[in-house]
Design an enzyme around this catalytic site. Sequence first.
Site, short mmCIF file in Angstrom:
data_model
loop_
_atom_site.label_atom_id
_atom_site.label_comp_id
_atom_site.label_asym_id
_atom_site.label_seq_id
_atom_site.Cartn_x
_atom_site.Cartn_y
_atom_site.Cartn_z
N ASP A 1 0.81 -1.23 0.00
CA ASP A 1 0.00 0.00 0.00
C ASP A 1 0.84 1.28 0.00
OD1 ASP A 1 -2.40 -1.42 -0.03
OD2 ASP A 1 -2.47 -1.53 2.17
N GLY B 1 1.53 2.65 -3.01
CA GLY B 1 1.16 3.30 -4.25
C GLY B 1 1.95 2.83 -5.46
N LEU C 1 -0.17 3.02 -8.64
CA LEU C 1 -0.38 4.42 -9.02
C LEU C 1 0.84 4.93 -9.78
CD1 LEU C 1 -2.04 7.12 -8.73
CD2 LEU C 1 -0.63 7.55 -6.70
N LYS D 1 2.29 -7.45 -14.14
CA LYS D 1 2.17 -7.76 -12.71
C LYS D 1 2.29 -9.27 -12.60
CE LYS D 1 0.66 -6.54 -8.40
NZ LYS D 1 1.26 -5.51 -7.53
N ASP E 1 -5.24 -3.82 -9.81
CA ASP E 1 -3.96 -3.19 -10.13
C ASP E 1 -3.45 -3.64 -11.50
OD1 ASP E 1 -4.05 -1.95 -7.67
OD2 ASP E 1 -2.64 -3.33 -6.71
N ALA F 1 4.98 -7.21 -5.78
CA ALA F 1 3.85 -7.28 -4.85
C ALA F 1 4.40 -6.97 -3.45
CB ALA F 1 3.21 -8.66 -4.88
#
Length: 237
Positions: A12, A14, A17, A37, A54, A118
């Site tokens: 978490d 980002g 993002l 990913k 994501d 991850a």
Amino acid sequence: MQRYFLTGTDTDTGKTLISSALLLNARQLGFSTFGLKPVAAGCEHMNGEWQNSDARLLRQYSTITASYPVHNPIALEAAIAPHIAAQREGIALSVSSLLTACQPALEIEADRQIIEGAGGWLVPLNDTETLADFACALKLPVILVVGMRLGCINHAQLSAQAIQASGLPLAGWVANCLHADMDAQQDNLDYLTQWFQRQNVEHLGTVPRFAGIDTSREEELSAVAAHLHWPTDLKTL
């Protein structure tokens, strides 16, 4: 073709993002892009397969798109540590199996590519291997996303030192502001900027807190992309 492994100081922070915004930034500059990913935990069943939000964003901002499993070959249902989620589903994760699963994506030739990890740098794949081992197998330069919150200096330094100890180049770091009201945020940022400068690690941008941003809307993600740039000393595969 420039390909980077992107990791974070924690979960978490980002990462997606920043990954998506970097892909959009490259696309706006006229480059072809591709996002991967390799393993995602926390998926929902859509269109007959497990998909991760994501990974869908990485696919959305890739100019070269493939079927969803090419962008995210290992999609796990539970939003927990990937190796535990995989065990629950009877899947044996390893560097070797992940390399095989990612082969179709790794064969894609795009100008700018992001492979997003991850969690943090040392997230386990099994009892003896981590995603760091996967990045090392790919021999990729690394981009580190630092989540700006209490403890970020320690997390950033530990992560950076572990990446450098692996033998991979740390190509750049991004400060992602997670809380608009973080106490002493600028002081923390100033310290990290000076520390990374001493390590000869390029600052790729500071992203302010964007509350309620819809990352699926290009015009909104463009505001994030405007705060970022790719490493100036691009590493070529």
